[in-house]
Scaffold this motif. Sequence first.
Motif, mmCIF file in Angstrom:
data_model
loop_
_atom_site.group_PDB
_atom_site.id
_atom_site.type_symbol
_atom_site.label_atom_id
_atom_site.label_comp_id
_atom_site.label_asym_id
_atom_site.label_seq_id
_atom_site.Cartn_x
_atom_site.Cartn_y
_atom_site.Cartn_z
ATOM 1 N N VAL A 319 0.699 -1.437 -0.085
ATOM 2 C CA VAL A 319 0.114 0.139 0.071
ATOM 3 C C VAL A 319 0.951 1.352 0.201
ATOM 4 O O VAL A 319 0.400 2.315 -0.885
ATOM 5 C CB VAL A 319 -1.009 0.215 1.243
ATOM 6 N N GLY A 323 0.465 3.556 -3.149
ATOM 7 C CA GLY A 323 0.043 4.793 -2.923
ATOM 8 C C GLY A 323 0.796 5.928 -3.111
ATOM 9 O O GLY A 323 0.479 6.997 -3.547
ATOM 10 N N MET A 377 -14.783 7.749 1.273
ATOM 11 C CA MET A 377 -14.098 6.871 2.423
ATOM 12 C C MET A 377 -15.010 6.614 3.521
ATOM 13 O O MET A 377 -14.865 5.622 4.464
ATOM 14 C CB MET A 377 -12.728 7.484 2.775
ATOM 15 N N LYS A 384 -11.695 3.215 -2.972
ATOM 16 C CA LYS A 384 -10.641 3.495 -4.093
ATOM 17 C C LYS A 384 -11.377 3.959 -5.504
ATOM 18 O O LYS A 384 -10.793 4.464 -6.500
ATOM 19 C CB LYS A 384 -9.913 2.394 -4.415
ATOM 20 N N THR A 430 -5.118 8.309 -0.954
ATOM 21 C CA THR A 430 -3.775 7.466 -0.831
ATOM 22 C C THR A 430 -3.072 7.681 0.675
ATOM 23 O O THR A 430 -2.550 6.843 1.181
ATOM 24 C CB THR A 430 -2.731 7.961 -1.820
ATOM 25 N N SER A 433 -4.894 5.845 3.179
ATOM 26 C CA SER A 433 -4.800 4.344 2.937
ATOM 27 C C SER A 433 -3.377 3.840 3.299
ATOM 28 O O SER A 433 -3.024 2.740 4.099
ATOM 29 C CB SER A 433 -4.965 4.043 1.462
ATOM 30 N N ASN A 436 -3.399 3.698 7.229
ATOM 31 C CA ASN A 436 -4.236 2.704 7.632
ATOM 32 C C ASN A 436 -3.352 1.331 7.617
ATOM 33 O O ASN A 436 -3.659 0.303 8.399
ATOM 34 C CB ASN A 436 -5.501 2.305 6.765
ATOM 35 N N GLU A 525 -6.811 -2.253 -1.493
ATOM 36 C CA GLU A 525 -7.981 -1.439 -0.863
ATOM 37 C C GLU A 525 -8.303 -2.332 0.449
ATOM 38 O O GLU A 525 -9.282 -3.050 0.477
ATOM 39 C CB GLU A 525 -9.163 -1.521 -1.779
ATOM 40 N N ARG A 526 -7.500 -2.048 1.648
ATOM 41 C CA ARG A 526 -7.850 -2.506 2.722
ATOM 42 C C ARG A 526 -8.865 -1.827 3.409
ATOM 43 O O ARG A 526 -9.438 -0.536 3.437
ATOM 44 C CB ARG A 526 -6.549 -2.583 3.879
ATOM 45 N N LEU A 528 -10.996 0.151 6.090
ATOM 46 C CA LEU A 528 -10.594 1.334 6.848
ATOM 47 C C LEU A 528 -11.167 0.995 8.384
ATOM 48 O O LEU A 528 -12.205 0.738 8.215
ATOM 49 C CB LEU A 528 -11.250 2.631 6.332
#
Length: 545
Positions: A319, A323, A377, A384, A430, A433, A436, A525-526, A528
């Motif tokens: 990421v 990102g 978000m 994303k 980004t 992310s 996170n 895309e983890r 949040l």
Amino acid sequence: MNFSKAAARARARVRMTVRQRRNTAADRSPIGKPGAQTPAEAVAAAAAAVASPPRGAMSPAEIRQIFFGLMLVVFLAALNQTIIATALPTIGRTFHDFENLSWVVTAYLLTSTAVAPLYGKLSDLFGRRTMILVAVGLFMAGSAAAAASPNMMMLIVGRGLQGIGGGGILPVCQSVMADIVAPRERGRYQAYMGVVWVTSSVVGPVFGGVMAEHLHWSIIFWVNVPLALGAAALTHVKLARIPRHDRRHKLDVLGAGLMMASCIPILLALTWGGTQFPWLSVPVLGLIGLSAVLTLLFAWRLNTAQEPFLPLAVLTNPVMRMGTTSASLAMGTSIGLTIVVPMYFEVAHHMSATESGIALIPLAMTTPGSLLSGQAMLYWKHYKRAPMIGLVCALIALGFLIWRPDMGLAYAIVLMGIVGTSIGLVYPVTTVSIQNAVPNHQVGIAMGALNFFRSLASAFIVAVMGAILLAVLGVTVSRGGGHGGSVIESVSTAGPGAALVFRWVFLAAFGFLALSLFFLHFMEERPLRTTVQPADPPVAPPPKR
């Protein structure tokens, strides 16, 4: 009933209970276990825990108070980057020195870029509040030194000191936001920070021009002193309750020095190439070679240091890699277009400098995109998608500009607005992310690295767009290339097809944004988090090899 036997059984049960509790306490104690803390380390950890007692969850009112303080700090740094531009001609006339005038900007760029990762790392080690106060203090000292400069050399030194302070403001402020706001809600606050940058972009040049023309150029530096004092007072009081991530670390001084040293030659090469020296000249190639050697030494240090300055866990995080690359390309494209598009308006649409500045506002207005990104978000599972859709729209808009760069003014402004809003969607997603995806005790260095690579990418993209424009025009350094006036005069001599010259600049922007979309697509895309991670407990130093 035999009371003596009953009493004996009761005493036995009490003794058994006491032994069980003692065994349980011994099992919970880490002392004596393999790889556990020694008694001295346990005492030190207990002392640290007492010194930094656990803090409860912060209320929304407390978060807002901290955020307002951060906004003032960020405004201080953002205003400084835009207020100087319109005052430069006046400064050059005052000191009768136009030859070294570019160093007023370059000195700040070099030092602020170099120190960004260092501030991030130090904020992980010594706390966010301490490093914000250090950054603001150095920035204020540099502002006072620049304002009181008796000559150009002292002004350049003051600007360098300003950069040493200003380079730490944004990464540490971003780290504070990661400490107090959950990732799911953080995008909204990142968007509000974007409002500060846009406001400074609009207000800064106007204020700088008015002060330099009607009062004195030094006021643009003196005004930073009361702002810095107010920002320091707010942060000193309000940041006392933010979570701490006290961990016993060793600062890799050699690694930090190599990382900072490696960026300075390449930034000088990108700044001087095509303006002060030809791209294939010995000075520019020598600077690029020196930067490559220092980068190799830094890579060697990363693999051999017991605790690298830039942790390998952060560098290898997918990421973080994707990102950072996507954000750097998008923001670099935005800055490059912001520099080139005013020339496009003046040449293709015969606008004055003031009119072209006003027409540039839609491109610089990335705030709507940042606000939309924050909402995505907050409510979308696949957050994303918002910046990806935005980048596709930006590519379509640039496609029209490549096809018809001589289109009507209204159409061009609308397309520039689409590009600006679309790029604004990228940075909050980004940034959040990355925050996170890394542990809390590494958020600072991650934010420092993000801003470091973003500055390098911006310098590279600006240099590429400038080189393309000069190459298409056939302007060389010996013929005065690199000066805005010379470029505009050269484009104007191209006749009715002058607007077509900028087709290649828009094509370069298209390519950089396409790469940004590519890396964003492959960024994981983890989910949040909806809560702020607790502060990491104090730990023992890593075992010696």
